[in-house]
Design an enzyme around this catalytic site. Structure first.
Site, PDB file in Angstrom:
ATOM      1  N   THR A 167      -5.529  71.300  32.044  1.00  0.00           N
ATOM      2  CA  THR A 167      -5.209  71.010  33.449  1.00  0.00           C
ATOM      3  C   THR A 167      -4.071  70.010  33.498  1.00  0.00           C
ATOM      4  O   THR A 167      -4.077  69.002  32.791  1.00  0.00           O
ATOM      5  CB  THR A 167      -6.461  70.444  34.168  1.00  0.00           C
ATOM      6  OG1 THR A 167      -7.484  71.432  34.077  1.00  0.00           O
ATOM      7  CG2 THR A 167      -6.162  70.132  35.627  1.00  0.00           C
ATOM      8  N   CYS A 185       6.799  50.079  15.171  1.00  0.00           N
ATOM      9  CA  CYS A 185       5.864  51.194  15.226  1.00  0.00           C
ATOM     10  C   CYS A 185       4.759  50.830  16.209  1.00  0.00           C
ATOM     11  O   CYS A 185       4.775  49.767  16.811  1.00  0.00           O
ATOM     12  CB  CYS A 185       5.341  51.535  13.844  1.00  0.00           C
ATOM     13  SG  CYS A 185       4.485  50.175  13.077  1.00  0.00           S
TER      14      CYS A 185
END
Ligand SMILES: Cc1ncc(COP(=O)(O)O)c(C=O)c1O
Length: 379
Positions: free
Chosen positions: A231, A318
């Site tokens: 969805t 990161c």
């Protein structure tokens, strides 16, 4: 009070996007439902798709909504393999989202070098195309996240499509900041992300050229014409479109933000002559300021600026927040000490000249204290 100067990591959400998200959340129906409530939500998704597609000269039906830039990059590489790519060429300055997805494909990978000015080398590309018998996917970002340097993606697109190969453009950093013409780039794919444009995090899109058949990475209920199951993130999509609209209506934003950035750069270079400014001589995203201050490590600069009340970045971090050596500057041939002392300041729609001035003063103030020690270490 903290001044937010990290728009390339994530831009503050625009008020128009917050409104659109809230309004969409109040609608509460599944866009795939056939009843009136469902159709109203579907209409919102499709209006949003048209707004975003138009902003990059793409057709609405060629836009696939994803959970962000990372998923869009993964979907592009997956789709390229299905289209027959047998080799992937990634530019030396690509984001991890592209590098990791390319590595995961299992195909042979070659690296496309950049020149010392930070732009992908088109002569290298021509030579590679001339000896490339197998279908190859070339991955070149439109603008780099660390330096803001704009890549010659349209020139590359013309060469690559002439030779019958595929181009994927990671256009995440351009989303809502500078005009990006997907059709004109002749690319097969382009990735976008809402949160770089003042939309919500966790939503993005992949644009696909109309002849590209895309098989889903995430399979399921056949949403997005079978190209991405699940969805749709309706509120996120509505917020994405609202951010794009708000960015488009702020027509002098690029010039205003470039002037703000220029103010900080001028103050810094006038008072710290040993600083290197990356990308100063080429086209850059208007808000990105990337510098190296020899002897002052990226990590310590970020912490010092945080203490002084400025949110900036080391450029290469990161998800754990740990600072890494910048592969982007290394690819540009920077000395190791410059790559280790890089700072990225990214201005955007929320910022003013006062922010730039306050930042430059704070940075210069700290650097004046660090510099004598740094000079001793470098000597
Ligand atoms: C160039 C580039 N590509 C991809 C991404 C990933 O986008 P997202 O955070 O939407 O997954 C980023 C965000 O840091 C980026 O700067």
């Amino acid at each position: 009070v903290s001044v937010y100067l990290d728009h390339n990591a994530s831009a503050p959400v625009r008020p128009e996007a917050i409104e659109a998200v809230a309004a969409a959340l109040r609608m509460s129906a599944n866009p795939s439902s056939v009843h009136g409530a469902g159709r109203a939500v579907r209409a919102l998704v499709e209006r949003s798709r048209t707004t975003i597609a138009r902003s990059i000269c793409a057709r609405a039906e060629d836009l696939i909504f994803t959970s962000g830039g990372t998923e869009a990059n993964n979907l592009a590489i997956h789709a390229a393999v299905a289209l027959g790519a047998r080799r992937i060429v990634v530019s030396a300055i690509e984001h991890d989202a592209v590098r990791a997805a390319a590595a995961a494909s299992g195909l042979p990978i070659d690296v496309w070098p950049v020149a010392t000015d930070g732009r992908a080398d088109l002569e290298w590309l021509s030579a590679d195309l001339a000896k490339s018998p197998e279908t190859t996917l070339y991955a070149l970002m439109s603008a780099n996240n660390e330096t803001g340097i704009i890549q010659p993606y349209a020139e590359a697109g013309a060469l690559i499509s002439d030779a019958g190969h595929l181009l994927h453009i990671d256009a995440v950093q351009m989303t809502g900041k500078v005009a990006f013409d997907f059709a004109g780039s002749l690319a097969t794919f382009a990735a976008l992300s809402a949160h770089k444009a003042g939309g919500p995090q966790g939503v993005g899109a992949l644009a696909v050229a109309c002849d590209a058949q895309v098989g889903a990475v995430i399979t399921g209920g056949g949403q997005e014409k079978g190209r991405r199951g699940g969805t749709e993130n309706v509120a996120g999509i509505a917020g994405f479109a609202a951010a794009i609209e708000a960015a488009a209506s702020d027509q002098d934003a690029a010039a205003r933000i470039a002037a703000i950035r220029g103010h900080a750069e001028a103050m810094i270079t006038a008072n710290a002559s040993d600083v290197t400014l990356w990308g100063a001589g080429v086209d850059r995203l208007p808000g990105t300021l990337c510098l190296s201050a020899p002897g002052w490590s990226s990590e310590i600069q970020v912490i010092a600026m945080d203490l002084a009340g400025f949110a900036v970045s080391a450029g290469a971090a990161c998800s754990s927040g740990k600072v890494r050596k910048s592969i982007v500057l290394e690819a540009m041939g920077a000395a190791a000490q410059d790559a280790a002392s890089v700072l990225r300041v990214s201005f955007g729609w929320t910022n003013t000249t006062d922010d730039a001035e306050a930042f430059a003063n704070a940075w210069l103030n700290d650097y004046a204290r660090v510099r004598p020690r740094a000079a001793a270490v470098n000597a």
